[in-house]
Design a protein around this motif. Sequence first.
Motif, PDB file in Angstrom:
ATOM      1  N   LEU A 136     -18.355   7.057 -16.217  1.00 44.91           N
ATOM      2  CA  LEU A 136     -16.746   6.730 -15.971  1.00 44.91           C
ATOM      3  C   LEU A 136     -16.335   5.738 -16.784  1.00 44.91           C
ATOM      4  CD1 LEU A 136     -16.038   7.729 -12.192  1.00 44.91           C
ATOM      5  CD2 LEU A 136     -15.305   8.856 -14.074  1.00 44.91           C
ATOM      6  N   LEU A 137     -17.233   4.907 -17.448  1.00 39.40           N
ATOM      7  CA  LEU A 137     -16.852   3.754 -18.128  1.00 39.40           C
ATOM      8  C   LEU A 137     -15.771   4.139 -19.177  1.00 39.40           C
ATOM      9  CD1 LEU A 137     -20.229   1.767 -18.373  1.00 39.40           C
ATOM     10  CD2 LEU A 137     -18.391   1.252 -16.855  1.00 39.40           C
ATOM     11  N   ASN A 138     -14.778   2.883 -19.025  1.00 42.09           N
ATOM     12  CA  ASN A 138     -13.966   3.037 -20.235  1.00 42.09           C
ATOM     13  C   ASN A 138     -13.054   4.396 -20.058  1.00 42.09           C
ATOM     14  OD1 ASN A 138     -12.408   1.551 -21.901  1.00 42.09           O
ATOM     15  ND2 ASN A 138     -13.463   2.832 -23.953  1.00 42.09           N
ATOM     16  N   THR A 139     -12.477   4.760 -18.988  1.00 46.17           N
ATOM     17  CA  THR A 139     -11.658   5.890 -18.550  1.00 46.17           C
ATOM     18  C   THR A 139     -10.497   5.285 -18.032  1.00 46.17           C
ATOM     19  OG1 THR A 139     -12.890   6.741 -16.684  1.00 46.17           O
ATOM     20  CG2 THR A 139     -13.438   7.666 -19.035  1.00 46.17           C
ATOM     21  N   TYR A 140      -9.495   6.234 -17.587  1.00 43.53           N
ATOM     22  CA  TYR A 140      -8.636   5.769 -16.572  1.00 43.53           C
ATOM     23  C   TYR A 140      -9.216   5.954 -15.164  1.00 43.53           C
ATOM     24  CZ  TYR A 140      -4.593   5.871 -20.029  1.00 43.53           C
ATOM     25  OH  TYR A 140      -3.692   5.551 -20.891  1.00 43.53           O
ATOM     26  N   SER A 141     -10.017   6.916 -15.050  1.00 44.80           N
ATOM     27  CA  SER A 141     -10.571   7.303 -13.702  1.00 44.80           C
ATOM     28  C   SER A 141     -11.429   6.229 -13.139  1.00 44.80           C
ATOM     29  CB  SER A 141     -11.643   8.458 -13.863  1.00 44.80           C
ATOM     30  OG  SER A 141     -11.049   9.640 -14.429  1.00 44.80           O
ATOM     31  N   VAL A 142     -11.868   5.536 -13.822  1.00 43.78           N
ATOM     32  CA  VAL A 142     -12.869   4.436 -13.347  1.00 43.78           C
ATOM     33  C   VAL A 142     -11.897   3.226 -12.759  1.00 43.78           C
ATOM     34  CG1 VAL A 142     -12.765   2.638 -15.487  1.00 43.78           C
ATOM     35  CG2 VAL A 142     -14.807   2.847 -13.878  1.00 43.78           C
ATOM     36  N   MET A 143     -10.687   3.251 -13.076  1.00 44.05           N
ATOM     37  CA  MET A 143      -9.825   2.216 -12.402  1.00 44.05           C
ATOM     38  C   MET A 143      -8.907   2.816 -11.204  1.00 44.05           C
ATOM     39  SD  MET A 143      -8.592   0.139 -15.814  1.00 44.05           S
ATOM     40  CE  MET A 143      -8.766   1.575 -16.809  1.00 44.05           C
ATOM     41  N   ILE A 144      -9.057   4.207 -11.070  1.00 39.19           N
ATOM     42  CA  ILE A 144      -8.266   4.867  -9.977  1.00 39.19           C
ATOM     43  C   ILE A 144      -9.198   5.201  -8.968  1.00 39.19           C
ATOM     44  CG2 ILE A 144      -6.983   6.882  -9.668  1.00 39.19           C
ATOM     45  CD1 ILE A 144      -5.905   6.724 -12.550  1.00 39.19           C
ATOM     46  N   ILE A 145     -10.311   6.043  -9.334  1.00 39.78           N
ATOM     47  CA  ILE A 145     -11.396   6.456  -8.310  1.00 39.78           C
ATOM     48  C   ILE A 145     -11.831   5.607  -7.168  1.00 39.78           C
ATOM     49  CG2 ILE A 145     -13.500   7.945  -7.851  1.00 39.78           C
ATOM     50  CD1 ILE A 145     -12.644   9.448 -10.401  1.00 39.78           C
ATOM     51  N   PRO A 146     -12.112   4.325  -7.556  1.00 38.14           N
ATOM     52  CA  PRO A 146     -12.637   3.393  -6.147  1.00 38.14           C
ATOM     53  C   PRO A 146     -11.435   3.106  -5.383  1.00 38.14           C
ATOM     54  CG  PRO A 146     -13.420   2.591  -8.501  1.00 38.14           C
ATOM     55  CD  PRO A 146     -12.404   3.893  -8.624  1.00 38.14           C
ATOM     56  N   PHE A 147     -10.175   3.405  -5.779  1.00 36.43           N
ATOM     57  CA  PHE A 147      -9.064   2.790  -5.106  1.00 36.43           C
ATOM     58  C   PHE A 147      -8.296   4.046  -4.554  1.00 36.43           C
ATOM     59  CE2 PHE A 147     -10.342  -0.131  -8.398  1.00 36.43           C
ATOM     60  CZ  PHE A 147     -10.816  -0.841  -7.562  1.00 36.43           C
ATOM     61  N   LEU A 148      -8.664   5.266  -4.459  1.00 36.05           N
ATOM     62  CA  LEU A 148      -8.001   6.342  -3.943  1.00 36.05           C
ATOM     63  C   LEU A 148      -7.363   5.933  -2.677  1.00 36.05           C
ATOM     64  CD1 LEU A 148     -10.120   9.358  -5.604  1.00 36.05           C
ATOM     65  CD2 LEU A 148      -7.596   8.541  -6.333  1.00 36.05           C
ATOM     66  N   THR A 149      -8.172   5.479  -1.889  1.00 36.33           N
ATOM     67  CA  THR A 149      -7.872   5.272  -0.436  1.00 36.33           C
ATOM     68  C   THR A 149      -8.297   3.678  -0.179  1.00 36.33           C
ATOM     69  OG1 THR A 149      -8.140   5.767   1.740  1.00 36.33           O
ATOM     70  CG2 THR A 149     -10.173   5.588   0.452  1.00 36.33           C
ATOM     71  N   SER A 150      -7.628   3.437   0.989  1.00 39.83           N
ATOM     72  CA  SER A 150      -7.762   1.921   1.483  1.00 39.83           C
ATOM     73  C   SER A 150      -7.765   1.830   3.079  1.00 39.83           C
ATOM     74  CB  SER A 150      -6.970   1.092   0.747  1.00 39.83           C
ATOM     75  OG  SER A 150      -5.741   0.734   1.619  1.00 39.83           O
ATOM     76  N   ALA A 151      -8.912   1.120   3.289  1.00 43.94           N
ATOM     77  CA  ALA A 151      -8.928   0.888   4.868  1.00 43.94           C
ATOM     78  C   ALA A 151      -7.432   0.170   5.503  1.00 43.94           C
ATOM     79  CB  ALA A 151     -10.123  -0.050   5.258  1.00 43.94           C
ATOM     80  N   PHE A 152      -7.121  -0.578   4.612  1.00 51.79           N
ATOM     81  CA  PHE A 152      -5.917  -1.357   4.969  1.00 51.79           C
ATOM     82  C   PHE A 152      -4.730  -0.470   5.084  1.00 51.79           C
ATOM     83  CE2 PHE A 152      -1.897  -3.382   3.117  1.00 51.79           C
ATOM     84  CZ  PHE A 152      -1.679  -4.257   4.338  1.00 51.79           C
ATOM     85  N   GLY A 153      -4.553   0.464   4.242  1.00 56.33           N
ATOM     86  CA  GLY A 153      -3.367   1.250   3.961  1.00 56.33           C
ATOM     87  C   GLY A 153      -3.584   2.395   5.404  1.00 56.33           C
ATOM     88  N   THR A 154      -4.697   2.672   5.600  1.00 59.43           N
ATOM     89  CA  THR A 154      -5.040   3.634   6.725  1.00 59.43           C
ATOM     90  C   THR A 154      -4.619   2.861   7.981  1.00 59.43           C
ATOM     91  OG1 THR A 154      -7.013   4.616   5.640  1.00 59.43           O
ATOM     92  CG2 THR A 154      -6.988   4.930   8.019  1.00 59.43           C
ATOM     93  N   PHE A 155      -5.057   1.730   8.191  1.00 61.45           N
ATOM     94  CA  PHE A 155      -4.706   0.834   9.441  1.00 61.45           C
ATOM     95  C   PHE A 155      -3.424   0.584   9.593  1.00 61.45           C
ATOM     96  CE2 PHE A 155      -4.288  -3.359  11.318  1.00 61.45           C
ATOM     97  CZ  PHE A 155      -4.967  -2.978  12.490  1.00 61.45           C
ATOM     98  N   MET A 156      -2.805   0.402   8.563  1.00 59.47           N
ATOM     99  CA  MET A 156      -1.268  -0.013   8.368  1.00 59.47           C
ATOM    100  C   MET A 156      -0.359   1.276   8.971  1.00 59.47           C
ATOM    101  SD  MET A 156       0.981  -1.144   5.391  1.00 59.47           S
ATOM    102  CE  MET A 156       2.682  -0.624   5.523  1.00 59.47           C
ATOM    103  N   LEU A 157      -0.645   2.299   8.467  1.00 59.49           N
ATOM    104  CA  LEU A 157      -0.323   3.868   8.863  1.00 59.49           C
ATOM    105  C   LEU A 157      -0.577   4.235  10.131  1.00 59.49           C
ATOM    106  CD1 LEU A 157      -0.203   5.735   5.362  1.00 59.49           C
ATOM    107  CD2 LEU A 157       1.617   4.424   6.495  1.00 59.49           C
ATOM    108  N   ARG A 158      -1.812   4.046  10.634  1.00 52.58           N
ATOM    109  CA  ARG A 158      -2.215   4.171  11.935  1.00 52.58           C
ATOM    110  C   ARG A 158      -1.297   3.640  12.790  1.00 52.58           C
ATOM    111  NH1 ARG A 158      -5.037   1.418  15.684  1.00 52.58           N
ATOM    112  NH2 ARG A 158      -5.838   2.588  17.372  1.00 52.58           N
ATOM    113  N   GLN A 159      -0.914   2.425  12.595  1.00 55.51           N
ATOM    114  CA  GLN A 159      -0.317   1.586  13.679  1.00 55.51           C
ATOM    115  C   GLN A 159       1.216   2.063  13.647  1.00 55.51           C
ATOM    116  OE1 GLN A 159      -3.195   0.073  14.459  1.00 55.51           O
ATOM    117  NE2 GLN A 159      -1.699  -1.623  15.165  1.00 55.51           N
TER     118      GLN A 159
END
Lengths: 276, 316
Positions: A136-159
């Motif tokens: 994935l080096l030097n692609t758009y995906s490398v900067m998107i895939i690891p951040f597809l989700t976030s624990a913080f976002g999940t937590f915030m929406l759960r609240q």
Amino acid sequence: MNIVAKPKLSHTILNYILLIVLAAVVLGPFLIGLWTSFLPTMDIAKGNFLSLHLSLQNYIDAFTQTPIIRYLGNSLFISVATMIAQLIFCSMSAYAFVFLKFKYRNFLFGLFLATMMLPFEAEIIPNFTTVKALGLLNTYSVMIIPFLTSAFGTFMLRQSFLQMPAELKEAADIEGLGHFQFYWKIALPYNKISLLTLGAYSFLGAWNQYLWPMLTTFSNAYRPVQNGLRQLQSEETFNDWGMIQATAAIVVIPTLIVLFVGQHYFKSGMNEGAVK
Amino acid sequence: MLKSPASSQTKPLAVNQTKQRTKTTFALNAKDKYYAWIFLGPSLLILSVFIFYPMIKTLYLSLFLTNTVGKPTVFVGLSNYISLLTSADYLSSLGVTMVYVFAVTILTIAIGLVLANYASKELAGIGIFRTLFSATMGVSVSVAAIFWLFIFNPSTGFLSLISTWLHLPQIGWLTDPTAAMIAVTITTVWMNLGFTFLILLGAIQSVPTTLYEAANVEGASPRYQFLHITIPMISPTLFFVSIITLIEAFKSFGLIDLMTKGGPTNATNMLVYRIYKDAFYSGNFAQASAESIILTAIIALFTWLQFKILEKRVNY
């Protein structure tokens, strides 16, 4: 002794003077940068700061001689993609934690919470090895895939989901709405404000990424704007302060406009969160 | 990661909500298990690959010696940690980071508080000032670095120009160790101001006005009111922003890379920058892994503290 009830005129004037001074201090670096972006580099180099040779030449140079538009486009694409993905995946996992009953639910939620304690900065070594192995080096995906989700976002929406009236779910069950329908037609629209807030935060988070793109992108084709500006400074343009400032202005002005226009909505979003 | 101010507000309430919901639990549906996989699957996969696995792997690597491509060779137990914590070089990085983190936090909160206090006054046109004070929220790290690099530039910079005009001695802002630290701190504080200001303003505005009215009747000075009404009333928010600022400062990387590259003579070589240099420049992956674990421990401690403080807000 009721002095303060009706502020004196002198008090008001003093307050305005203080506010103006504070505003000048806060905005100073920005204004200095903006001013130099209109000056010829020759004048800047000579310290001729009050020069009146103002022109848009630096901006024309920035647009024509640097890939600044490409950088901005890359960042916009990466940030929008990250934002949409986080809105979908965080809301889905939040939905699971609130409306689904399954084994290990609390354990998994605890695991999600725990990830909020783990800084991504401390995990770059294995993550670099992983994306390299995945090609994935030097692609758009490398900067998107690891951040597809976030624990913080999940937590915030759960609240936020937790605060939906239980009657809504009961009514939906009686109506025979399945989980997908309830999630899409009721849960998401009902939590619009929280989704907007998460959208803003995930977009900004992606926009401000620095370390990870620096490690994983090597060409202007994929380089986002934060690293692009660094690239410009390290190239031959280093001492062309006028043009450097122009690129900074090109990057910051759209953000500031969005911020000023969006502030009304942003603030009401924060207040909404406070009132709930 | 940015923390939402909204979540800080909603979090405490949820404790009660959870209790309510478990009381009115909907019937356990066997199908839920499959839905759970669908709804939770994607997030679980991403977190496993990019958060859980790398953390375990980093911990593992930190107990080995590694070769130049980062493969573990010899198990050495805690010796990477021991050599780090006894190395003057690493301890100096740790010290530098601490000084930076606490300076940034204290200054950000203090200046943010001043801005929020003046912007909370009900004056005509105050909205304009509120907008201006929050402006640095829209400034990203590389833009901030450009603005301030120009200000601190030794030959053509704004400060050197001022010094020339006023016949003051020139300061090598980015070449003198102490000055470089001050320069990086000022820039970080400036970047933080917008966000901190907005949160503190919100907190000050939510203090009941009746408290101030009562104080006015008593003839309390504005200074007294600020210290004895405003500060105590917003103290939970103050703690909250302090810890967020602190955690973000521990993770500083971009400004360091853009402004000083850890120099001069390691004066601004902070923890994350060091991890990056040790791993990707020196190829010392084992040592960088141990540094990563130490960083994680520090951040986990403060995040845990943050959760504890937020829990307390329930009773507030």
